[in-house]
Design a protein around this motif. Structure first.
Motif, PDB file in Angstrom:
ATOM      1  N   GLU A   1      -0.907  13.208 -16.706  1.00 23.09           N
ATOM      2  CA  GLU A   1      -2.166  13.893 -16.448  1.00 23.09           C
ATOM      3  C   GLU A   1      -2.827  13.456 -15.152  1.00 23.09           C
ATOM      4  N   ASP A   2      -2.436  12.289 -14.617  1.00 24.24           N
ATOM      5  CA  ASP A   2      -3.022  11.829 -13.356  1.00 24.24           C
ATOM      6  C   ASP A   2      -2.008  11.864 -12.213  1.00 24.24           C
ATOM      7  N   SER A   3      -0.944  12.649 -12.371  1.00 26.06           N
ATOM      8  CA  SER A   3      -0.018  12.865 -11.262  1.00 26.06           C
ATOM      9  C   SER A   3      -0.642  13.876 -10.306  1.00 26.06           C
ATOM     10  N   ALA A   4       0.043  14.153  -9.195  1.00 25.60           N
ATOM     11  CA  ALA A   4      -0.491  15.076  -8.193  1.00 25.60           C
ATOM     12  C   ALA A   4      -0.652  16.476  -8.781  1.00 25.60           C
ATOM     13  N   PRO A   5      -1.621  17.253  -8.292  1.00 31.81           N
ATOM     14  CA  PRO A   5      -1.779  18.636  -8.757  1.00 31.81           C
ATOM     15  C   PRO A   5      -0.509  19.448  -8.487  1.00 31.81           C
ATOM     16  N   PRO A   6      -0.231  20.478  -9.296  1.00 34.81           N
ATOM     17  CA  PRO A   6       0.998  21.268  -9.130  1.00 34.81           C
ATOM     18  C   PRO A   6       1.191  21.818  -7.723  1.00 34.81           C
ATOM     19  N   GLU A   7       0.094  22.219  -7.074  1.00 34.17           N
ATOM     20  CA  GLU A   7       0.212  22.798  -5.737  1.00 34.17           C
ATOM     21  C   GLU A   7       0.576  21.774  -4.667  1.00 34.17           C
ATOM     22  N   GLU A   8       0.476  20.468  -4.996  1.00 41.40           N
ATOM     23  CA  GLU A   8       0.784  19.417  -4.028  1.00 41.40           C
ATOM     24  C   GLU A   8       2.119  18.720  -4.293  1.00 41.40           C
TER      25      GLU A   8
ATOM     26  N   HIS B   1       0.823  -1.207   0.000  1.00 44.82           N
ATOM     27  CA  HIS B   1       0.000   0.000   0.000  1.00 44.82           C
ATOM     28  C   HIS B   1       0.860   1.261   0.000  1.00 44.82           C
ATOM     29  N   TYR B   2       1.724   1.405   0.995  1.00 45.81           N
ATOM     30  CA  TYR B   2       2.606   2.581   1.046  1.00 45.81           C
ATOM     31  C   TYR B   2       3.663   2.513  -0.061  1.00 45.81           C
ATOM     32  N   PRO B   3       3.993   3.638  -0.670  1.00 44.04           N
ATOM     33  CA  PRO B   3       5.142   3.653  -1.586  1.00 44.04           C
ATOM     34  C   PRO B   3       6.450   3.559  -0.787  1.00 44.04           C
ATOM     35  N   LEU B   4       7.512   3.139  -1.463  1.00 44.97           N
ATOM     36  CA  LEU B   4       8.829   3.248  -0.852  1.00 44.97           C
ATOM     37  C   LEU B   4       9.177   4.730  -0.686  1.00 44.97           C
ATOM     38  N   TYR B   5      10.202   4.969   0.107  1.00 38.09           N
ATOM     39  CA  TYR B   5      10.545   6.355   0.432  1.00 38.09           C
ATOM     40  C   TYR B   5      10.898   7.169  -0.815  1.00 38.09           C
ATOM     41  N   ARG B   6      10.320   8.349  -0.911  1.00 39.43           N
ATOM     42  CA  ARG B   6      10.735   9.387  -1.843  1.00 39.43           C
ATOM     43  C   ARG B   6      10.405  10.722  -1.195  1.00 39.43           C
ATOM     44  N   LYS B   7      11.138  11.755  -1.562  1.00 38.00           N
ATOM     45  CA  LYS B   7      11.007  13.045  -0.879  1.00 38.00           C
ATOM     46  C   LYS B   7       9.631  13.678  -1.096  1.00 38.00           C
ATOM     47  N   SER B   8       9.141  13.593  -2.327  1.00 38.89           N
ATOM     48  CA  SER B   8       7.850  14.197  -2.670  1.00 38.89           C
ATOM     49  C   SER B   8       7.442  13.671  -4.040  1.00 38.89           C
ATOM     50  N   ASP B   9       6.384  14.253  -4.579  1.00 39.64           N
ATOM     51  CA  ASP B   9       5.933  13.897  -5.933  1.00 39.64           C
ATOM     52  C   ASP B   9       6.434  14.901  -6.965  1.00 39.64           C
ATOM     53  N   ALA B  10       7.488  15.654  -6.614  1.00 35.67           N
ATOM     54  CA  ALA B  10       7.970  16.728  -7.492  1.00 35.67           C
ATOM     55  C   ALA B  10       8.398  16.213  -8.863  1.00 35.67           C
ATOM     56  N   GLU B  11       8.920  14.993  -8.923  1.00 33.91           N
ATOM     57  CA  GLU B  11       9.413  14.449 -10.185  1.00 33.91           C
ATOM     58  C   GLU B  11       8.342  13.671 -10.955  1.00 33.91           C
ATOM     59  N   CYS B  12       7.146  13.570 -10.404  1.00 32.07           N
ATOM     60  CA  CYS B  12       6.084  12.790 -11.045  1.00 32.07           C
ATOM     61  C   CYS B  12       5.458  13.595 -12.175  1.00 32.07           C
ATOM     62  N   THR B  13       5.162  12.928 -13.269  1.00 36.42           N
ATOM     63  CA  THR B  13       4.567  13.593 -14.428  1.00 36.42           C
ATOM     64  C   THR B  13       3.345  12.817 -14.903  1.00 36.42           C
TER      65      THR B  13
ATOM     66  N   LEU C   1       9.951  -5.135  -9.984  1.00 36.77           N
ATOM     67  CA  LEU C   1       8.888  -4.133 -10.080  1.00 36.77           C
ATOM     68  C   LEU C   1       8.225  -3.987  -8.725  1.00 36.77           C
ATOM     69  N   ILE C   2       7.847  -2.748  -8.384  1.00 36.39           N
ATOM     70  CA  ILE C   2       7.113  -2.467  -7.149  1.00 36.39           C
ATOM     71  C   ILE C   2       5.837  -1.724  -7.535  1.00 36.39           C
ATOM     72  N   LEU C   3       4.708  -2.178  -7.017  1.00 37.09           N
ATOM     73  CA  LEU C   3       3.418  -1.525  -7.253  1.00 37.09           C
ATOM     74  C   LEU C   3       2.841  -1.100  -5.910  1.00 37.09           C
ATOM     75  N   SER C   4       2.450   0.174  -5.814  1.00 41.31           N
ATOM     76  CA  SER C   4       1.945   0.717  -4.546  1.00 41.31           C
ATOM     77  C   SER C   4       0.793   1.671  -4.802  1.00 41.31           C
ATOM     78  N   GLY C   5       0.130   2.082  -3.733  1.00 36.68           N
ATOM     79  CA  GLY C   5      -0.988   3.016  -3.832  1.00 36.68           C
ATOM     80  C   GLY C   5      -0.804   4.184  -2.872  1.00 36.68           C
ATOM     81  N   HIS C   6      -1.863   4.483  -2.111  1.00 41.58           N
ATOM     82  CA  HIS C   6      -1.843   5.408  -0.968  1.00 41.58           C
ATOM     83  C   HIS C   6      -1.878   6.891  -1.323  1.00 41.58           C
ATOM     84  N   THR C   7      -1.116   7.338  -2.324  1.00 37.45           N
ATOM     85  CA  THR C   7      -1.044   8.779  -2.599  1.00 37.45           C
ATOM     86  C   THR C   7      -2.226   9.285  -3.411  1.00 37.45           C
ATOM     87  N   HIS C   8      -2.994   8.378  -4.007  1.00 35.13           N
ATOM     88  CA  HIS C   8      -4.152   8.695  -4.855  1.00 35.13           C
ATOM     89  C   HIS C   8      -3.758   9.299  -6.200  1.00 35.13           C
ATOM     90  N   SER C   9      -2.443   9.474  -6.437  1.00 35.97           N
ATOM     91  CA  SER C   9      -1.970  10.045  -7.698  1.00 35.97           C
ATOM     92  C   SER C   9      -0.923   9.132  -8.311  1.00 35.97           C
TER      93      SER C   9
END
Length: 398
Positions: A265-272, A251-263, A300-308
């Motif tokens: 159309e279904d990645s996190a909104p810019p403000e998040e 469920h939890y993703p492995l450690y990463r600082k934030s979603d700043a590098e995620c791209t 391969l690792i598959l996770s959820g939790h962030t909704h994005s």
């Protein structure tokens, strides 16, 4: 004006009024059937199983029967009795049920994985509320004997670490046959199920049990991947598993600082995107993440939790895919992952579900058209041709 229009309506032949009423009912019914049923077929029909990487070379060695077709979704968050409004429940659960059942019918997967947070209030549910939530889940996600459903625990199912109890964990495991450190092998492919809520590292009873199972499973997998002529006394009595590098599901993703590098159309909104993630809350701790990578060396690792959605590389070579929420309560554009997997390779494709904003646009356009038709029928809205004709006749009379 209004009195004359009312008189005109009363003078209409009964047959004409009934005919118009039937047309309205047919129009409204057609819009409802399309937006609440057919649209899922129209959208999901466009999704295709990806080809396994390697093209023709793989096709020679791997027949279609040896390719495992897997659907992966996450964070359904079925509402409970505490926070769930009945209308919200009705709407969201209908959307997810229709999407899931349509996907099963059109895509015919071998296996479906749900990566936690099946319920929104599992961490608080009374025994009666839990039983009701489970009943609704089983109705929504019913499946044939030809498709296997595997469900993984999330923090909303058993609570965050400080809320997690043996009772809640056992309750979840009893319904979904889930245990942390469980291995599922299908068509020679190893899937490792991880209770990431129990990866706190503080030595709690559930954490100790979970980590012990993971360590034992890691040993089995490592022994199974050694060459036959490689002598190792530690592996002499170990049950051999398929020598396929495992896929981690949690469920939890492995450690990463934030979603700043995620791209995407279904990645996190810019403000998040630049909001730092909190270890052991938004993502696993760095220590727990390193343990899982070291124990299993997954492909391969598959996770959820962030909704994005997000895709990251760990140690420069191990991909992790964060699967977006399957619920329209959390996203305007839910989706799920379609995976074609073999013991040596995999290929993933995202399948988007109907955008809720587009469904609302269809409803608004249909509603506006309905109002125009009704007004035109009762002669409160005069068609432009007749309006011009009346102006000309009045001018001649003067």
């Amino acid at each position: 004006m209004l009195s004359s229009s009312s008189t005109a309506v009363k003078n209409l032949p009964l047959k004409r009024r009934l005919c118009f009423l039937l047309k309205l009912v047919g129009f409204v019914s057609s819009v409802l059937i399309f937006c609440e049923f057919l649209i899922y077929y129209v959208v999901i029909f466009q999704c295709r199983w990806p080809n396994v990487k390697g093209g023709a070379h793989v096709a020679e060695k791997e027949t279609s029967a040896s390719i495992l077709k897997a659907i992966v979704l996450a964070d359904t968050h079925l509402l409970g009795e505490i926070k769930g409004h009945w209308l919200d429940k009705l709407r969201r659960e209908w959307q997810m049920e229709r999407s899931f059942q349509t996907a099963l019918w059109l895509l015919q997967p071998d296996i479906v994985f749900i990566l936690g947070d099946v319920f929104d209030e599992g961490k608080w549910s009374s025994p009666q509320a839990w039983a009701e939530d489970v009943r609704r889940f089983q109705k929504m996600f019913k499946h044939s004997v030809f498709t296997e459903l595997v469900v993984i625990a999330g923090n909303h199912d058993i609570g965050f670490h400080y809320e997690m109890t043996t009772y809640k964990v056992n309750r979840f495991e009893k319904v979904f046959n889930f245990t942390s450190g469980k291995l599922i092998t299908r068509k020679g492919i190893n899937f490792v199920l991880v209770n990431s809520v129990a990866m706190e590292g503080d030595g709690c009873a559930v954490c100790r049990t979970s980590e012990a199972k993971l360590v034992a499973l890691s040993h089995k997998l490592n022994c199974s991947q050694q060459k036959p002529n490689h002598s190792n006394k530690r592996c002499s009595d170990v049950e051999k598993l398929p020598a396929s590098e495992p896929i981690l599901l949690q469920h939890y993703p492995l450690y990463r600082k934030s979603d700043a590098e995620c791209t995407g159309e279904d990645s996190a909104p810019p403000e998040e995107k630049n909001i730092p993630f909190k270890e052991k809350y938004d993502v696993l701790s760095q220590e727990a993440s390193q343990k899982l990578l070291w124990w299993f060396q997954p492909r391969l690792i598959l996770s959820g939790h962030t909704h994005s959605a997000c895709e990251v590389l760990h140690a420069g070579k191990i991909p992790e895919i964060s699967v977006p929420s399957f619920s329209w309560r959390n996203r305007n554009n839910p989706s799920f992952i379609m995976g074609s997997i073999t013991p040596t390779d995999f290929s993933l494709q995202k399948c988007f579900l109907p955008f809720e904003s587009r469904v609302f646009t269809i409803y608004c356009a249909a509603g506006a058209l309905l109002v125009i038709l009704v007004l035109a029928h009762v002669q409160l809205l005069t068609p432009p041709f007749y309006f011009a004709q009346r102006l000309i006749s009045k001018h001649k009379a003067v």
